[in-house]
Design an enzyme around this catalytic site. Structure first.
Site, PDB file in Angstrom:
ATOM      1  N   GLN A 122       0.882  -1.171   0.000  1.00  0.00           N
ATOM      2  CA  GLN A 122       0.000   0.000   0.000  1.00  0.00           C
ATOM      3  C   GLN A 122       0.914   1.213   0.000  1.00  0.00           C
ATOM      4  O   GLN A 122       1.933   1.214   0.693  1.00  0.00           O
ATOM      5  CB  GLN A 122      -0.861  -0.033   1.268  1.00  0.00           C
ATOM      6  N   SER A 170       0.868  -0.448   6.991  1.00  0.00           N
ATOM      7  CA  SER A 170      -0.461  -1.053   6.973  1.00  0.00           C
ATOM      8  C   SER A 170      -0.312  -2.562   6.841  1.00  0.00           C
ATOM      9  O   SER A 170       0.662  -3.041   6.240  1.00  0.00           O
ATOM     10  CB  SER A 170      -1.324  -0.521   5.821  1.00  0.00           C
ATOM     11  N   THR A 171      -1.282  -3.284   7.396  1.00  0.00           N
ATOM     12  CA  THR A 171      -1.263  -4.747   7.251  1.00  0.00           C
ATOM     13  C   THR A 171      -2.133  -5.092   6.050  1.00  0.00           C
ATOM     14  O   THR A 171      -3.160  -5.771   6.173  1.00  0.00           O
ATOM     15  CB  THR A 171      -1.732  -5.410   8.563  1.00  0.00           C
ATOM     16  N   HIS A 172      -1.741  -4.557   4.921  1.00  0.00           N
ATOM     17  CA  HIS A 172      -2.466  -4.782   3.670  1.00  0.00           C
ATOM     18  C   HIS A 172      -1.496  -5.394   2.680  1.00  0.00           C
ATOM     19  O   HIS A 172      -1.129  -4.780   1.688  1.00  0.00           O
ATOM     20  CB  HIS A 172      -3.039  -3.455   3.137  1.00  0.00           C
ATOM     21  N   ASN A 173      -1.049  -6.601   2.990  1.00  0.00           N
ATOM     22  CA  ASN A 173      -0.118  -7.312   2.117  1.00  0.00           C
ATOM     23  C   ASN A 173      -0.956  -8.116   1.135  1.00  0.00           C
ATOM     24  O   ASN A 173      -1.796  -8.912   1.553  1.00  0.00           O
ATOM     25  CB  ASN A 173       0.749  -8.269   2.943  1.00  0.00           C
TER      26      ASN A 173
END
Ligand SMILES: Cc1cc2nc3c(=O)[nH]c(=O)nc-3n(C[C@H](O)[C@H](O)[C@H](O)COP(=O)(O)OP(=O)(O)OC[C@H]3O[C@@H](n4cnc5c(N)ncnc54)[C@H](O)[C@@H]3O)c2cc1C
Ligand code: SF4
Length: 588
Positions: free
Chosen positions: A346, A512-515
């Protein structure tokens, strides 16, 4: 010695958001399901109890609910010319651990990706020509926005999302997001009541001819009973949301929306504190026999099953596929192999405005309480004269005023001492922050594979990241930062800051933990790991559910789309796959 257990119809790896949705849907279909979860059992009354749920040191700083690197670390480098080193502390992103997964301590921003995301390669090629995207490895997901609508709707109603529709069946709705795709009906709950900062953000952005709307939120604006009959309470805006479990039954998670019903079912069982080591394949390597897992006493078990669902979080799904020999690991030199391909992240940036005369009371907050403008997101604006594709949502979501971590100070403030204290006192209540959350597009050189050097406590290779922000995404983010500067100036505060995204992804500060990506969905087994129903092209009785399936990442949080994909896969398993189990749903 490995203990061989009685066969089950389905074994699910991980009991977070996706595992719980699939478990509920498939047990409703009459299947006998076991979920194997690496972390502990977690329940609201005992684990997020009102007496201690708001312990910032324990949960916010020491990250009690998260995966610890001693259990599983990952290695990272920015390019193949570097040697990857292990993250000794999770920082940039924070994977979950335990029943409920990362859904326990998420914020609750709940977005739908757009049709122009699902068909991104065709869409951008048609609008700007093939040359514009030649440096990117963009590809269609194999589904359309219209096909996904019903599944988005199911997730939003399960979770009790608070929001305002912007487009119902093609009719633009006043006060909603005018750029969203058509939806069949409004959100189940109205938007949350706004606090002062997002209210002001809406006024200012509206004065700039932008289109602010309430951020769709899994923090509930009202009491709600979901379609499973589970009751949730209205959010109290306690401000201990992201990184914390909700003591108030007000944040949607597996715990608050599914488990009270699922746990009563005779055809469901969960085994906690049990880590799946790999999926076991038969000699043909085309059929999964079950999974091998180990409990905290070190005992090893083989769980035979007719179907294996990987619901372990995107990154762990990818590693489990690699460790199990499902599909071929991606090689950036040849472009061959699909497992690990199109890892994306992100591309975020932030701004702060410092005032003398305002009081935002930042401690009255919730994880997803705020306003967003999507005028510069995705392809909502004309990229014709620009030198990038993609975009970012701009969000004013002041999610907390927690005393340890939330200490905004203007540039030039010393980092400690009495001047720092004075500046913190002055700025704590009078600072407004907003941020961009930008798309992340795939390139040939950004990928996941297995580290050749570092191993976990079982001797298995760690997952290795090779990632840096592509030039396209840096250009996009900086262009959006310029728009944010216009907004920051329009607030008329005393001073503002506006950070800009730079090359060199750093795994230390939280982003962010949007992998996303690594086991992407698509139409061609040469360029995707799973088909449009999230079924492995290589092992037909394995489905891989999560953001691992995203072929790129949009300027939005992922879980609305992850939840929709979980329903999409569950429907096809029940309606089509079970008629002819073990067979591919799409021919290669
Ligand atoms: C701080 C934070 C804030 C976030 N905020 C947002 C937000 O506002 N909006 C949004 O859209 N998303 C947000 N997210 C992301 C969101 O939490 C995830 O997208 C979502 O939880 C993914 O669901 P999942 O089922 O794929 O994985 P999870 O919910 O993480 O569940 C995976 C489960 O699998 C288990 N597991 C892993 N490996 C194994 C193994 N080998 N064996 C057995 N079990 C295993 C894990 O312990 C975990 O319980 C946030 C995440 C974090 C950490
Ligand atoms: S802010 Fe609301 S949803 Fe979040 S933890 Fe507090 S009460 Fe729960």
């Amino acid at each position: 010695m490995t203990t061989i257990l009685p066969r089950k119809d389905v074994v699910i790896v991980g009991l977070g958001w996706t595992g719980a949705i699939l478990a509920h849907e498939l047990t409703e279909g009459g299947l006998d399901v076991v979920a194997i979860e690496r972390g502990p059992w977690r329940d609201t009354a005992t684990d997020f109890n009102i007496g201690y749920a708001q312990d910032e040191l324990r949960y916010g700083i020491r990250r009690d609910l998260f995966l610890q690197p001693a259990v599983e670390a990952m290695t990272m480098r920015n390019s193949t010319s570097q040697t990857a080193l292990p993250m000794r502390d999770y920082g940039s992103f924070l994977p979950g651990n335990g029943v409920g997964g990362a859904g326990v301590h998420w914020n609750g921003h709940t977005w739908r990706f757009w049709d122009s995301d699902f068909q991104i390669a065709d869409h951008l090629r048609d609008r700007y020509g093939a040359g514009r995207i030649q440096d990117l490895q963009l590809q269609n997901w194999g589904v359309t926005g219209a096909e996904m609508e019903k599944s988005f709707d199911r997730f939003e109603y399960l979770a009790g999302i608070s929001g305002k529709a912007g487009n119902i069946s093609g009719q633009i709705q006043e006060g909603g997001n005018p750029f969203e795709d058509p939806r069949a009906r409004d959100y189940p709950l109205p938007p949350m009541q706004m606090t002062y900062a997002p209210t002001l953000f809406a006024e200012v952005t509206r004065s700039l001819n932008l289109h602010p709307f309430p951020t769709p939120s899994a923090n509930l604006s009202k009491d709600y009973i979901n379609p499973l009959g589970i009751a949730m309470g209205q959010c109290t805006m306690c401000g201990f949301c992201e990184r914390f479990g909700c003591a108030n039954y007000s944040k949607s998670s597996a715990q608050t929306t599914i488990l009270p019903v699922l746990m009563k079912k005779k055809n469901f069982e969960v085994r906690t504190d049990s880590e799946v080591l790999h999926v076991d394949l038969d000699a043909s390597k085309k059929h999964a026999r079950g999974v091998t897992y180990v409990n905290t006493s070190g005992e090893e078990f083989f769980q035979p099953a007719d179907m294996v669902l990987l619901c372990a979080y995107g990154l762990h799904n990818v590693r489990l596929m690699m460790l199990s020999g499902i599909g071929q690991i991606y090689d950036p030199n040849t472009g061959e192999g699909t497992i690990g391909r199109n890892y994306c992240y992100q591309t975020n940036a932030g701004a702060q405005v410092f005032f003398d005369d305002k009081n935002f009371n930042p401690f009255i907050a919730a994880g997803a309480l705020g306003q967003t403008v999507d005028d510069y997101n995705g392809d909502a604006f004309d990229h014709g004269p620009l030198d990038f594709v993609g975009g970012a949502g701009i969000n004013c979501i002041p999610s907390n005023g927690r005393p340890i971590q939330t200490r905004p100070t203007p540039p030039g403030t010393p980092r400690w001492g009495s001047d720092w204290k004075k500046a913190t006192v002055k700025s704590y209540k009078s600072t407004l922050g907003f941020s961009s959350q930008g798309s992340s597009y795939p390139t040939r050189g950004n990928y996941l594979d297995l580290d050749p050097t570092y191993t976990d406590r079982f001797g298995r290779p760690l997952l290795r990241f090779t990632f840096d922000f592509p030039d396209n995404d840096i250009r996009m983010s900086n262009w959006v930062s310029d728009r944010m500067e216009d907004i920051a100036k329009a607030f008329g505060g005393r001073q503002y800051t506006n950070t800009r995204r730079k090359k060199g992804w750093d795994s230390v500060p939280y982003q962010s933990t949007h992998n996303t990506g690594g086991a992407i969905m698509g139409t061609d087994p040469k360029t995707s790991a799973v088909n449009k129903y999230l079924q492995s092209w290589d092992v037909a009785n394995v489905f891989v559910i999560g953001a691992s399936a995203f072929a790129h990442n949009a300027g939005k949080n992922p879980t609305g789309t992850v939840g929709a994909l979980a329903f999409h896969a569950a429907d096809v398993i029940r309606q089509q796959y079970l008629r002819n189990p073990g067979q591919p749903l799409v021919s290669a």
